[in-house]
Scaffold this motif. Structure first.
Motif, PDB file in Angstrom:
ATOM      1  N   PRO A 154     -12.384   2.631  40.212  1.00 19.88           N
ATOM      2  CA  PRO A 154     -12.950   3.732  39.418  1.00 19.88           C
ATOM      3  C   PRO A 154     -13.674   4.786  40.246  1.00 19.88           C
ATOM      4  O   PRO A 154     -13.692   5.967  39.877  1.00 19.88           O
ATOM      5  CB  PRO A 154     -13.926   3.010  38.477  1.00 19.88           C
ATOM      6  N   VAL A 155     -14.274   4.388  41.367  1.00 15.02           N
ATOM      7  CA  VAL A 155     -14.952   5.362  42.232  1.00 15.02           C
ATOM      8  C   VAL A 155     -13.929   6.368  42.756  1.00 15.02           C
ATOM      9  O   VAL A 155     -14.149   7.591  42.707  1.00 15.02           O
ATOM     10  CB  VAL A 155     -15.653   4.656  43.410  1.00 15.02           C
ATOM     11  N   VAL A 156     -12.807   5.869  43.245  1.00 17.48           N
ATOM     12  CA  VAL A 156     -11.770   6.742  43.806  1.00 17.48           C
ATOM     13  C   VAL A 156     -11.139   7.602  42.716  1.00 17.48           C
ATOM     14  O   VAL A 156     -10.931   8.810  42.902  1.00 17.48           O
ATOM     15  CB  VAL A 156     -10.699   5.899  44.533  1.00 17.48           C
ATOM     16  N   VAL A 157     -10.854   7.009  41.573  1.00 19.94           N
ATOM     17  CA  VAL A 157     -10.257   7.757  40.456  1.00 19.94           C
ATOM     18  C   VAL A 157     -11.204   8.859  39.994  1.00 19.94           C
ATOM     19  O   VAL A 157     -10.784   9.996  39.750  1.00 19.94           O
ATOM     20  CB  VAL A 157      -9.910   6.821  39.279  1.00 19.94           C
ATOM     21  N   ASN A 158     -12.490   8.548  39.876  1.00 12.32           N
ATOM     22  CA  ASN A 158     -13.462   9.536  39.385  1.00 12.32           C
ATOM     23  C   ASN A 158     -13.631  10.709  40.346  1.00 12.32           C
ATOM     24  O   ASN A 158     -13.886  11.841  39.912  1.00 12.32           O
ATOM     25  CB  ASN A 158     -14.807   8.861  39.135  1.00 12.32           C
ATOM     26  N   TRP A 159     -13.485  10.456  41.630  1.00  9.75           N
ATOM     27  CA  TRP A 159     -13.606  11.544  42.608  1.00  9.75           C
ATOM     28  C   TRP A 159     -12.315  12.355  42.697  1.00  9.75           C
ATOM     29  O   TRP A 159     -12.346  13.551  42.948  1.00  9.75           O
ATOM     30  CB  TRP A 159     -13.942  10.984  43.980  1.00  9.75           C
TER      31      TRP A 159
ATOM     32  N   SER B 123      -8.177  11.538  41.199  1.00 12.33           N
ATOM     33  CA  SER B 123      -7.364  11.451  39.981  1.00 12.33           C
ATOM     34  C   SER B 123      -6.578  10.148  40.066  1.00 12.33           C
ATOM     35  O   SER B 123      -6.567   9.481  41.107  1.00 12.33           O
ATOM     36  CB  SER B 123      -6.388  12.629  39.898  1.00 12.33           C
ATOM     37  N   SER B 124      -5.913   9.799  38.979  1.00  9.93           N
ATOM     38  CA  SER B 124      -5.100   8.589  38.974  1.00  9.93           C
ATOM     39  C   SER B 124      -3.990   8.673  40.014  1.00  9.93           C
ATOM     40  O   SER B 124      -3.704   7.702  40.726  1.00  9.93           O
ATOM     41  CB  SER B 124      -4.480   8.367  37.593  1.00  9.93           C
ATOM     42  N   GLY B 125      -3.364   9.846  40.107  1.00  9.85           N
ATOM     43  CA  GLY B 125      -2.273  10.026  41.064  1.00  9.85           C
ATOM     44  C   GLY B 125      -2.726   9.868  42.500  1.00  9.85           C
ATOM     45  O   GLY B 125      -2.054   9.219  43.311  1.00  9.85           O
ATOM     46  N   LYS B 126      -3.877  10.438  42.832  1.00 15.13           N
ATOM     47  CA  LYS B 126      -4.377  10.338  44.207  1.00 15.13           C
ATOM     48  C   LYS B 126      -4.885   8.934  44.505  1.00 15.13           C
ATOM     49  O   LYS B 126      -4.781   8.459  45.641  1.00 15.13           O
ATOM     50  CB  LYS B 126      -5.465  11.381  44.444  1.00 15.13           C
ATOM     51  N   PHE B 127      -5.414   8.258  43.480  1.00 12.91           N
ATOM     52  CA  PHE B 127      -5.778   6.850  43.665  1.00 12.91           C
ATOM     53  C   PHE B 127      -4.548   6.041  44.044  1.00 12.91           C
ATOM     54  O   PHE B 127      -4.580   5.233  44.978  1.00 12.91           O
ATOM     55  CB  PHE B 127      -6.408   6.288  42.395  1.00 12.91           C
ATOM     56  N   LEU B 128      -3.441   6.255  43.315  1.00 14.86           N
ATOM     57  CA  LEU B 128      -2.210   5.524  43.618  1.00 14.86           C
ATOM     58  C   LEU B 128      -1.697   5.867  45.013  1.00 14.86           C
ATOM     59  O   LEU B 128      -1.212   4.988  45.740  1.00 14.86           O
ATOM     60  CB  LEU B 128      -1.136   5.850  42.581  1.00 14.86           C
ATOM     61  N   ALA B 129      -1.828   7.125  45.400  1.00 19.42           N
ATOM     62  CA  ALA B 129      -1.394   7.535  46.741  1.00 19.42           C
ATOM     63  C   ALA B 129      -2.205   6.808  47.811  1.00 19.42           C
ATOM     64  O   ALA B 129      -1.655   6.306  48.801  1.00 19.42           O
ATOM     65  CB  ALA B 129      -1.529   9.049  46.894  1.00 19.42           C
ATOM     66  N   ILE B 130      -3.525   6.728  47.618  1.00 20.44           N
ATOM     67  CA  ILE B 130      -4.375   6.026  48.577  1.00 20.44           C
ATOM     68  C   ILE B 130      -4.066   4.534  48.582  1.00 20.44           C
ATOM     69  O   ILE B 130      -4.015   3.900  49.649  1.00 20.44           O
ATOM     70  CB  ILE B 130      -5.863   6.287  48.263  1.00 20.44           C
ATOM     71  N   TYR B 131      -3.824   3.968  47.412  1.00 18.23           N
ATOM     72  CA  TYR B 131      -3.509   2.539  47.315  1.00 18.23           C
ATOM     73  C   TYR B 131      -2.253   2.208  48.112  1.00 18.23           C
ATOM     74  O   TYR B 131      -2.249   1.284  48.942  1.00 18.23           O
ATOM     75  CB  TYR B 131      -3.321   2.155  45.845  1.00 18.23           C
ATOM     76  N   PHE B 132      -1.177   2.970  47.883  1.00 13.70           N
ATOM     77  CA  PHE B 132       0.090   2.655  48.559  1.00 13.70           C
ATOM     78  C   PHE B 132       0.070   3.075  50.028  1.00 13.70           C
ATOM     79  O   PHE B 132       0.700   2.419  50.874  1.00 13.70           O
ATOM     80  CB  PHE B 132       1.252   3.298  47.811  1.00 13.70           C
TER      81      PHE B 132
END
Length: 216
Positions: free
Chosen positions: A72-77, A79-88
């Motif tokens: 949630p910290v990453v998503v809140n800063w 977006s969902s798309g950028k969170f997924l990009a960082i995850y992968f």
């Protein structure tokens, strides 16, 4: 659910479903786990699929529990798309670093979302370096940046000593992915938070200096 967005829920669900399949199907587990020899033979997909397999329920729970708090910290800063990009990106970076350090070990294998989760954790630390994190056996919380630096230094020690049945290399590679991804999405941190950006880079620099010197 800790304000989880749909992207985080999908990632957790994918990890649970693939891991459950692996728990009950040895052939499936062996086919998609991270394996140096198999990847070098051309099965590149293992660099991603291994990140959704886990050894047991405790391994799966610990990774998803960590993701539950820091995604949630990453998503809140971002977006969902950028969170997924960082995850992968973190998942791939963990696999690439493991390939680099274990390339002469054809029987080296690993599984787990730890690299991707560590990348999300390190991204959250870079975004909120002063948030307080509680650590087992330490009665007082510590600033996130202290935890992040300490954890990566511990990972270097683990890589050097081959301590435990833990993928320290994938953890470290994941952290690099989270660090780089965060700076790519928010380059202004280089201007507004140069001290934290520099401090969190120290373990990464140490690792590559040690590798260059043949110390690890």
């Amino acid at each position: 659910m800790n304000n989880l967005d749909i992207a985080t829920i999908v990632v957790i669900a994918a990890n649970v479903l693939v891991s459950l399949k692996g728990f009950n199907d040895t052939v499936f587990f062996e086919r998609y786990k991270f394996g140096i020899g198999q990847i070098q033979a051309g099965q590149k997909e293992r660099m991603l699929t291994s990140g959704f397999l886990h050894v047991d329920v405790a391994h799966l729970f610990f990774n998803m529990f960590t993701l539950y708090f820091f995604a949630p910290v990453v998503v809140n800063w971002f977006s969902s798309g950028k969170f997924l990009a960082i995850y992968f990106l973190s998942l791939l970076a963990g696999s690439l670093l493991a390939m680099y350090f274990h390339k002469k070990e054809p029987y080296y294998s690993a599984v787990g979302a730890s690299g991707a989760v560590t990348g999300v954790l390190y991204a959250a630390i870079l975004l909120q370096p002063n948030m307080q994190l509680g650590i087992m056996f330490i009665p007082l919380p510590v600033p996130a940046y202290v935890f992040g630096i300490g954890y990566l230094l511990y990972s270097i020690y683990g890589m050097k000593s081959r301590m435990g049945n833990i993928g320290h290399t994938a953890h470290f590679g994941g952290a690099i992915g989270g660090y780089v991804g965060t700076l790519l999405f928010m380059p202004k941190l280089l201007v507004h938070e140069p001290l934290m950006v520099g401090l969190l880079a120290i373990p990464i620099i140490i690792l590559f200096i040690m590798a260059k010197m043949g110390k690890i």
